[in-house]
Design a protein around this motif. Structure first.
Motif, PDB file in Angstrom:
ATOM      1  N   ALA A   1      -7.136  -1.001  -7.778  1.00  0.00           N
ATOM      2  CA  ALA A   1      -6.265  -0.515  -8.848  1.00  0.00           C
ATOM      3  C   ALA A   1      -4.897  -0.103  -8.328  1.00  0.00           C
ATOM      4  O   ALA A   1      -3.920  -0.080  -9.086  1.00  0.00           O
ATOM      5  CB  ALA A   1      -6.921   0.673  -9.558  1.00  0.00           C
ATOM      6  N   ALA A   2      -4.817   0.213  -7.038  1.00  0.00           N
ATOM      7  CA  ALA A   2      -3.549   0.699  -6.487  1.00  0.00           C
ATOM      8  C   ALA A   2      -3.479   0.435  -4.991  1.00  0.00           C
ATOM      9  O   ALA A   2      -4.512   0.311  -4.318  1.00  0.00           O
ATOM     10  CB  ALA A   2      -3.384   2.190  -6.757  1.00  0.00           C
ATOM     11  N   VAL A   3      -2.261   0.360  -4.494  1.00  0.00           N
ATOM     12  CA  VAL A   3      -1.990   0.226  -3.057  1.00  0.00           C
ATOM     13  C   VAL A   3      -1.146   1.415  -2.642  1.00  0.00           C
ATOM     14  O   VAL A   3      -0.058   1.634  -3.189  1.00  0.00           O
ATOM     15  CB  VAL A   3      -1.244  -1.085  -2.739  1.00  0.00           C
ATOM     16  N   ALA A   4      -1.626   2.192  -1.685  1.00  0.00           N
ATOM     17  CA  ALA A   4      -0.905   3.382  -1.226  1.00  0.00           C
ATOM     18  C   ALA A   4      -1.345   3.691   0.196  1.00  0.00           C
ATOM     19  O   ALA A   4      -2.513   4.020   0.415  1.00  0.00           O
ATOM     20  CB  ALA A   4      -1.186   4.569  -2.137  1.00  0.00           C
ATOM     21  N   GLY A   5      -0.441   3.562   1.145  1.00  0.00           N
ATOM     22  CA  GLY A   5      -0.829   3.778   2.534  1.00  0.00           C
ATOM     23  C   GLY A   5       0.315   4.225   3.411  1.00  0.00           C
ATOM     24  O   GLY A   5       1.437   4.460   2.955  1.00  0.00           O
ATOM     25  N   ALA A   6       0.021   4.302   4.723  1.00  0.00           N
ATOM     26  CA  ALA A   6       0.961   4.869   5.690  1.00  0.00           C
ATOM     27  C   ALA A   6       1.824   3.835   6.387  1.00  0.00           C
ATOM     28  O   ALA A   6       2.785   4.196   7.063  1.00  0.00           O
ATOM     29  CB  ALA A   6       0.177   5.653   6.746  1.00  0.00           C
ATOM     30  N   ALA A   7       1.510   2.556   6.252  1.00  0.00           N
ATOM     31  CA  ALA A   7       2.221   1.521   7.007  1.00  0.00           C
ATOM     32  C   ALA A   7       3.672   1.387   6.572  1.00  0.00           C
ATOM     33  O   ALA A   7       4.004   1.594   5.401  1.00  0.00           O
ATOM     34  CB  ALA A   7       1.508   0.182   6.850  1.00  0.00           C
ATOM     35  N   ASN A   8       4.534   1.022   7.524  1.00  0.00           N
ATOM     36  CA  ASN A   8       5.874   0.559   7.192  1.00  0.00           C
ATOM     37  C   ASN A   8       5.796  -0.931   6.901  1.00  0.00           C
ATOM     38  O   ASN A   8       4.888  -1.617   7.363  1.00  0.00           O
ATOM     39  CB  ASN A   8       6.842   0.805   8.355  1.00  0.00           C
ATOM     40  N   GLN A   9       6.744  -1.444   6.129  1.00  0.00           N
ATOM     41  CA  GLN A   9       6.786  -2.872   5.797  1.00  0.00           C
ATOM     42  C   GLN A   9       5.441  -3.361   5.252  1.00  0.00           C
ATOM     43  O   GLN A   9       4.872  -4.338   5.727  1.00  0.00           O
ATOM     44  CB  GLN A   9       7.165  -3.702   7.021  1.00  0.00           C
ATOM     45  N   GLN A  10       4.936  -2.691   4.255  1.00  0.00           N
ATOM     46  CA  GLN A  10       3.655  -3.097   3.671  1.00  0.00           C
ATOM     47  C   GLN A  10       3.758  -4.433   2.952  1.00  0.00           C
ATOM     48  O   GLN A  10       2.792  -5.194   2.911  1.00  0.00           O
ATOM     49  CB  GLN A  10       3.160  -2.013   2.707  1.00  0.00           C
ATOM     50  N   LEU A  11       4.907  -4.721   2.382  1.00  0.00           N
ATOM     51  CA  LEU A  11       5.119  -5.942   1.610  1.00  0.00           C
ATOM     52  C   LEU A  11       6.049  -6.886   2.364  1.00  0.00           C
ATOM     53  O   LEU A  11       7.046  -6.460   2.930  1.00  0.00           O
ATOM     54  CB  LEU A  11       5.733  -5.621   0.250  1.00  0.00           C
ATOM     55  N   ALA A  12       5.727  -8.180   2.333  1.00  0.00           N
ATOM     56  CA  ALA A  12       6.575  -9.175   2.991  1.00  0.00           C
ATOM     57  C   ALA A  12       7.955  -9.220   2.351  1.00  0.00           C
ATOM     58  O   ALA A  12       8.952  -9.415   3.039  1.00  0.00           O
ATOM     59  CB  ALA A  12       5.909 -10.540   2.944  1.00  0.00           C
ATOM     60  N   ASP A  13       8.018  -9.036   1.045  1.00  0.00           N
ATOM     61  CA  ASP A  13       9.282  -8.992   0.320  1.00  0.00           C
ATOM     62  C   ASP A  13       9.035  -8.402  -1.065  1.00  0.00           C
ATOM     63  O   ASP A  13       7.886  -8.110  -1.437  1.00  0.00           O
ATOM     64  CB  ASP A  13       9.918 -10.388   0.214  1.00  0.00           C
ATOM     65  N   LEU A  14      10.098  -8.239  -1.834  1.00  0.00           N
ATOM     66  CA  LEU A  14       9.975  -7.614  -3.148  1.00  0.00           C
ATOM     67  C   LEU A  14       9.274  -8.514  -4.168  1.00  0.00           C
ATOM     68  O   LEU A  14       8.812  -8.028  -5.203  1.00  0.00           O
ATOM     69  CB  LEU A  14      11.356  -7.201  -3.667  1.00  0.00           C
ATOM     70  N   GLN A  15       9.184  -9.805  -3.897  1.00  0.00           N
ATOM     71  CA  GLN A  15       8.423 -10.690  -4.782  1.00  0.00           C
ATOM     72  C   GLN A  15       6.946 -10.313  -4.789  1.00  0.00           C
ATOM     73  O   GLN A  15       6.264 -10.452  -5.806  1.00  0.00           O
ATOM     74  CB  GLN A  15       8.595 -12.143  -4.355  1.00  0.00           C
ATOM     75  N   VAL A  16       6.460  -9.817  -3.659  1.00  0.00           N
ATOM     76  CA  VAL A  16       5.074  -9.354  -3.587  1.00  0.00           C
ATOM     77  C   VAL A  16       4.885  -8.151  -4.509  1.00  0.00           C
ATOM     78  O   VAL A  16       3.868  -8.030  -5.192  1.00  0.00           O
ATOM     79  CB  VAL A  16       4.692  -8.985  -2.135  1.00  0.00           C
ATOM     80  N   ALA A  17       5.890  -7.274  -4.543  1.00  0.00           N
ATOM     81  CA  ALA A  17       5.837  -6.115  -5.439  1.00  0.00           C
ATOM     82  C   ALA A  17       5.755  -6.568  -6.896  1.00  0.00           C
ATOM     83  O   ALA A  17       5.026  -5.982  -7.703  1.00  0.00           O
ATOM     84  CB  ALA A  17       7.056  -5.229  -5.229  1.00  0.00           C
ATOM     85  N   ASP A  18       6.509  -7.618  -7.229  1.00  0.00           N
ATOM     86  CA  ASP A  18       6.474  -8.135  -8.602  1.00  0.00           C
ATOM     87  C   ASP A  18       5.093  -8.692  -8.953  1.00  0.00           C
ATOM     88  O   ASP A  18       4.614  -8.528 -10.079  1.00  0.00           O
ATOM     89  CB  ASP A  18       7.532  -9.227  -8.776  1.00  0.00           C
TER      90      ASP A  18
END
Length: 339
Positions: free
Chosen positions: A248-265
């Protein structure tokens, strides 16, 4: 390289070698708009020098955004030391790196990061005062984990309507200093843990101490859970594997969790709430920044308590504007940095 510097708006890039110790180091200073650049020192093996340079530039930008959103009077920077297979004298290598940092005359302050320790920072401190997270300052990992835990509470409330962890299935990817401390807090709060790490010893420890369920490292992303917490070295999610998430959600301690903002979309389209890394994992930076300024523990704790508040504000903006929290956090940080 100049193209990447321009795309990230990096102010300066500094390279240093020391033949006596074998040191090859990079310091990227992204911004000094809000204050001197602050960022950790990574000591990792890299496939080639280009990757080390690119990572320094990208992470320096992340640090600028993180400091801005945390309300800290610092800019962002990042140091990378290329790790050799054999190092004759680690202490001498980090002292040589300290001499490098000192040539920047306070424009960059370094701290512990992946592959380094407070003892390494002590060696740096022999050559420069522009270092934090030494033995005297303390390890920032506990405060980093505390901030992420508080952020996960806010994320659970926003996505699941409750911040009660009892019986909540949380997948923790990466059991380093911060990831393991976070897993301990989640376990104490009643969460059911699914864990993975490239070090099988860390996984065994979590199984023995935290009643965690081990999952193969490459399978954890697609394992059903309530919340996925990336806590290793990123980027973790890309346009392909994000479609396999079952949470249901992604929330963590890593930096650069997403390859780019398209992944966020894509996360937004799938109805998976994303807690932007710039906000949720600021606890370590808060500790480093405020201890370097001589703040007392009470002041640091009070600043950490603002993390869930900021995260809730970002979620509210995202919901009102019908766009990803990652894009909202990116926009807010750039507004603070560039007006």
């Amino acid at each position: 390289m100049f193209a990447l510097m321009q795309s990230t708006r990096t102010q300066s890039l500094h390279l240093w070698t020391d033949p006596d110790t074998g040191l090859k180091a990079v310091v990227a200073i992204h911004s000094q708009h809000l204050g001197p650049a602050l960022g950790g020192c990574r000591y990792l093996p890299y496939a080639d020098e280009q990757r080390a340079l690119s990572e320094a530039l990208q992470l320096a930008q992340v640090m600028s955004y993180k400091a801005a959103l945390a309300g800290l009077p610092f800019g962002g920077g990042k140091a990378v030391i290329l790790r050799n297979v054999h190092v004759e004298n680690r202490a001498a290598l980090f002292e040589a790196f300290g001499r490098f940092v000192d040539t920047l005359q306070g424009r960059f302050i370094t701290a512990v990061d992946s592959g380094t320790s407070v003892l390494d920072m002590d060696c740096i401190a022999r050559a420069t005062p522009h270092v934090s997270s030494t033995t005297a300052c303390g390890d920032p990992s506990p405060h980093a984990a505390l901030g992420v835990f508080a952020g996960i509470r806010a994320t659970a409330m926003a996505r699941l309507g409750s911040d009660n962890f009892e019986g909540l299935r949380v997948a923790v990817q990466g059991l380093g200093n911060v990831g393991y401390a976070l897993a301990e807090q989640l376990h104490a709060a009643g969460a059911e843990l699914l864990v993975s790490d490239l070090d099988p010893g860390r996984v065994r420890l979590a199984v023995e101490q935290l009643d965690a369920h081990p999952v193969a490292h490459d399978a954890l992303i697609s394992t059903p859970c309530d919340l996925f917490a990336p806590c290793g070295v990123g980027p973790v999610l890309n346009t392909q594997n994000v479609m396999t998430l079952r949470c249901a959600a992604v929330a963590g301690a890593a930096n650069q969790q997403l390859a780019d903002l398209q992944v966020a979309d894509r996360l937004e389209t799938r109805g998976i709430l994303y807690a932007p890394e710039y906000v949720i994992n600021a606890g370590g930076l808060i500790h480093v920044a405020l201890t370097h300024r001589g703040a007392d523990p009470r002041t640091i704790t009070a600043h950490l308590a603002r993390i869930p508040e900021r995260l809730t504000e970002v979620f509210a903006h995202a919901q009102a504007e019908k766009r990803s929290p990652a894009r909202v956090a990116h926009w807010l940080a750039e507004r603070l940095l560039y007006g």
